[in-house]
Write a protein that holds these residues in place. Structure first.
Motif, PDB file in Angstrom:
ATOM      1  N   GLU A  31      61.446  19.304  35.427  1.00 33.38           N
ATOM      2  CA  GLU A  31      60.740  20.587  35.496  1.00 33.38           C
ATOM      3  C   GLU A  31      61.659  21.749  35.857  1.00 33.38           C
ATOM      4  OE1 GLU A  31      56.343  19.761  37.020  1.00 33.38           O
ATOM      5  OE2 GLU A  31      57.808  18.974  38.426  1.00 33.38           O
ATOM      6  N   THR A  32      62.944  21.476  35.976  1.00 34.64           N
ATOM      7  CA  THR A  32      63.888  22.509  36.405  1.00 34.64           C
ATOM      8  C   THR A  32      64.249  23.433  35.248  1.00 34.64           C
ATOM      9  OG1 THR A  32      64.810  20.977  38.035  1.00 34.64           O
ATOM     10  CG2 THR A  32      66.113  22.921  37.501  1.00 34.64           C
ATOM     11  N   GLN A  33      64.253  24.729  35.526  1.00 39.66           N
ATOM     12  CA  GLN A  33      64.598  25.733  34.520  1.00 39.66           C
ATOM     13  C   GLN A  33      65.715  26.614  35.058  1.00 39.66           C
ATOM     14  OE1 GLN A  33      60.922  27.926  34.058  1.00 39.66           O
ATOM     15  NE2 GLN A  33      59.881  26.064  34.741  1.00 39.66           N
ATOM     16  N   ALA A  34      66.561  27.091  34.161  1.00 40.90           N
ATOM     17  CA  ALA A  34      67.552  28.106  34.522  1.00 40.90           C
ATOM     18  C   ALA A  34      66.928  29.468  34.253  1.00 40.90           C
ATOM     19  CB  ALA A  34      68.814  27.927  33.697  1.00 40.90           C
ATOM     20  N   VAL A  35      66.790  30.290  35.297  1.00 37.41           N
ATOM     21  CA  VAL A  35      66.111  31.575  35.134  1.00 37.41           C
ATOM     22  C   VAL A  35      67.079  32.745  35.064  1.00 37.41           C
ATOM     23  CG1 VAL A  35      63.996  30.759  36.207  1.00 37.41           C
ATOM     24  CG2 VAL A  35      65.759  31.798  37.627  1.00 37.41           C
ATOM     25  N   ASP A  36      68.337  32.531  35.448  1.00 38.37           N
ATOM     26  CA  ASP A  36      69.314  33.609  35.332  1.00 38.37           C
ATOM     27  C   ASP A  36      70.720  33.047  35.506  1.00 38.37           C
ATOM     28  OD1 ASP A  36      70.170  36.122  34.841  1.00 38.37           O
ATOM     29  OD2 ASP A  36      69.652  36.956  36.797  1.00 38.37           O
ATOM     30  N   LEU A  37      71.674  33.749  34.925  1.00 39.00           N
ATOM     31  CA  LEU A  37      73.087  33.379  35.045  1.00 39.00           C
ATOM     32  C   LEU A  37      73.891  34.660  35.143  1.00 39.00           C
ATOM     33  CD1 LEU A  37      75.173  31.049  34.964  1.00 39.00           C
ATOM     34  CD2 LEU A  37      75.360  31.473  32.505  1.00 39.00           C
ATOM     35  N   THR A  38      74.523  34.880  36.288  1.00 39.46           N
ATOM     36  CA  THR A  38      75.371  36.048  36.486  1.00 39.46           C
ATOM     37  C   THR A  38      76.823  35.623  36.342  1.00 39.46           C
ATOM     38  OG1 THR A  38      75.655  35.757  38.873  1.00 39.46           O
ATOM     39  CG2 THR A  38      73.662  36.890  38.133  1.00 39.46           C
ATOM     40  N   ALA A  39      77.735  36.526  36.656  1.00 40.81           N
ATOM     41  CA  ALA A  39      79.156  36.215  36.511  1.00 40.81           C
ATOM     42  C   ALA A  39      79.594  35.119  37.467  1.00 40.81           C
ATOM     43  CB  ALA A  39      79.996  37.474  36.746  1.00 40.81           C
ATOM     44  N   ASP A  40      78.877  34.937  38.571  1.00 40.01           N
ATOM     45  CA  ASP A  40      79.332  33.946  39.538  1.00 40.01           C
ATOM     46  C   ASP A  40      78.228  33.038  40.083  1.00 40.01           C
ATOM     47  OD1 ASP A  40      77.919  35.717  41.072  1.00 40.01           O
ATOM     48  OD2 ASP A  40      79.640  36.467  42.197  1.00 40.01           O
ATOM     49  N   ALA A  41      77.044  33.062  39.470  1.00 39.63           N
ATOM     50  CA  ALA A  41      75.962  32.227  40.008  1.00 39.63           C
ATOM     51  C   ALA A  41      74.975  31.819  38.917  1.00 39.63           C
ATOM     52  CB  ALA A  41      75.220  32.972  41.125  1.00 39.63           C
ATOM     53  N   LEU A  42      74.511  30.576  39.012  1.00 37.41           N
ATOM     54  CA  LEU A  42      73.436  30.068  38.166  1.00 37.41           C
ATOM     55  C   LEU A  42      72.195  29.945  39.037  1.00 37.41           C
ATOM     56  CD1 LEU A  42      72.360  28.749  35.507  1.00 37.41           C
ATOM     57  CD2 LEU A  42      73.100  26.546  36.461  1.00 37.41           C
ATOM     58  N   ILE A  43      71.091  30.532  38.585  1.00 40.77           N
ATOM     59  CA  ILE A  43      69.846  30.491  39.351  1.00 40.77           C
ATOM     60  C   ILE A  43      68.893  29.517  38.672  1.00 40.77           C
ATOM     61  CG2 ILE A  43      68.014  31.837  40.424  1.00 40.77           C
ATOM     62  CD1 ILE A  43      70.862  32.748  41.122  1.00 40.77           C
ATOM     63  N   LEU A  44      68.468  28.500  39.418  1.00 38.43           N
ATOM     64  CA  LEU A  44      67.544  27.503  38.899  1.00 38.43           C
ATOM     65  C   LEU A  44      66.191  27.639  39.590  1.00 38.43           C
ATOM     66  CD1 LEU A  44      69.884  24.354  38.936  1.00 38.43           C
ATOM     67  CD2 LEU A  44      69.400  25.878  37.006  1.00 38.43           C
TER      68      LEU A  44
END
Length: 460
Positions: free
Chosen positions: A54-67
């Motif tokens: 059920e895990t989704q990636a909701v954002d990806l910045t230059a230095d972080a992945l937000i799940l």
């Protein structure tokens, strides 16, 4: 109060960087797919399915992945056990060290005007469901429920059952999409049976029983996939009993899927069996030849290729399993064409998928796969089964694992003993005990059936 819905809009965790420094949520989702693929080298399929389904990636910045995961229980597990694995995959993909943050329930903004279904389920609609003689009744029942949720009393609950990979989950998502389109204000709740149990455990540990109950008992539409996983779980069945009664009495729509009808769930409470059968139980059978042909044609067209009729016929005649296997076959054919640059004909298809035509008996599960599935069923770590613990639950799980390895592989008693660092006499006594329980205890017989099904599913 936090209400779990299938539909979310995701906040963007942006900084003051230039827009070019931050990737969109859609890019994050694509990167996340590749991360999961890379993690397959280090983690088992059971681990990935259990904790990341059920895990989704909701954002990806230059230095972080937000799940994001809707389960706080899974959030805690991912954060404490699997961040290094995710970071390793990101490093391999992006050649950079990335921070990984995991959001849980209540940490995303609730859906507003532009609601969208959970990423990855957009394709699961009634329009994309291939209808044949084997599933027409199930399709019609699901459509009736979606058109008038909670209204046809005889369709509540709708109970769809059948073997893995026949389209039960597709219909479940299709129901959710259709209801949401007509009733965007409805609180639509989707949960898997095993996730329901895990969330309940987490709620009890954190003293959040009331929040747990409110989340499910205030649903307008309640959808549970693989409900068989709550059978034999006393607390889960108790919560389900009261949740069902609350929703049913309020006229809310309930839909379940399972791998068997309620009457064959021997470890399910009788009061739940009765309620699950109040509405409409519908079985889904494996697709017939004509349906398989239609599925193969649709899957290939969706990927931008027209397969010649001889190829369609060849695959339909040889791949007679479930829809998931058929889709995997089409994927492999198309990948073979992309990589080899050859036109698709019967000869190239034969070379591409000949391993799928082998007798299933040629594929033997490894001891590690069996141990993982036993550990997953009993909710204990795999290393505990191989370890020295003598607690009652772990000893039973260890004996079940020994029994299954003996039954499903060609390993000798001595070789099984080496897996567990025990002598062959201990292995022999363990196997004999489970054999006796299998014969005398209907509950153990069903437990073994569940574990066997999960092991076999790994090789579909």
């Amino acid at each position: 109060m936090c209400r779990l819905s299938l539909f979310h809009t995701f906040p963007h965790h942006r900084t003051d960087r230039n827009e070019g420094d931050a990737m969109s949520a859609s890019s994050a989702a694509e990167i996340w797919k590749r991360v999961l693929s890379l993690m397959e080298k280090d983690l088992t399929a059971t681990t990935l399915n259990t904790w990341f389904d059920e895990t989704q990636a909701v954002d990806l910045t230059a230095d972080a992945l937000i799940l994001y995961t809707p389960s706080d229980f899974k959030k805690d597990i991912i954060a404490t056990r699997y961040i290094p694995h995710i970071q390793k995959a990101l490093r391999e993909l992006l050649s950079a060290d990335m921070e990984v943050r995991v959001l849980g329930e209540g940490e995303l903004k609730p859906a507003q005007e532009d609601n969208s279904f959970l990423p990855g389920t957009e394709a699961y609609t009634f329009d994309t469901f291939v209808v044949g003689s084997s599933n027409k009744f199930a399709y019609s029942a699901a459509k009736a429920v979606a058109d008038a949720p909670g209204k046809p009393k005889g369709y509540n609950p709708l109970f769809l059952y059948g073997e893995s990979g026949l389209g039960k989950t597709h219909l479940l998502y299709a129901i959710a999409h259709a209801i949401h389109a007509e009733h965007p204000d409805y609180n639509i709740v989707y949960i898997r049976g095993d996730a329901f149990t895990n969330e309940l455990i987490s709620a009890i540990q954190k003293g959040k029983n009331q929040e747990f109950r409110e989340k499910y008992r205030q649903a307008d539409v309640f959808l549970m996939d693989d409900v068989q996983f709550i059978a034999g779980r006393e607390s889960s069945q108790e919560e389900m009993f009261h949740t069902f009664n609350t929703l049913y009495e309020a006229g809310k729509q309930i839909v379940f899927t399972a791998d068997r009808p309620p009457k064959e769930m021997l470890r399910l409470d009788d009061r739940l069996k009765t309620r699950f059968e109040w509405g409409l139980p519908v079985d889904i059978q494996p697709p017939d030849y004509e349906t398989r042909m239609a599925i193969i044609r649709n899957k290939s067209l969706a990927r931008g290729i027209v397969l010649p009729d001889p190829v369609l016929e060849y695959v339909a005649e040889n791949i007679t399993g479930n829809v998931r296997v058929i889709e995997g076959t089409v994927n492999k054919i198309l990948a073979f064409q992309d990589l080899m640059g050859q036109q698709v004909d019967v000869n190239t298809v034969t070379r591409a998928v000949r391993d799928m035509f082998k007798n299933k008996a040629e594929f033997l599960p490894t001891p590690d796969v069996i141990i993982e599935e036993v550990a997953s069923f009993y909710h204990i770590p795999s290393h505990e089964i191989k370890g020295k613990s003598r607690t009652k639950d772990i000893v039973l799980a260890r004996q079940v694992a020994m029994y299954e390895i003996r039954r499903m592989t060609t390993l000798s008693l001595q070789e099984i003993g080496e897996v567990f660092q025990r002598d062959h006499t201990t292995v022999m006594h363990s196997i004999e005990r489970i054999e006796m329980m299998d014969k005398k205890s209907p509950e153990m017989a069903e437990i073994l059936k569940d574990i066997n099904a999960n092991i076999n599913a790994r090789y579909e």
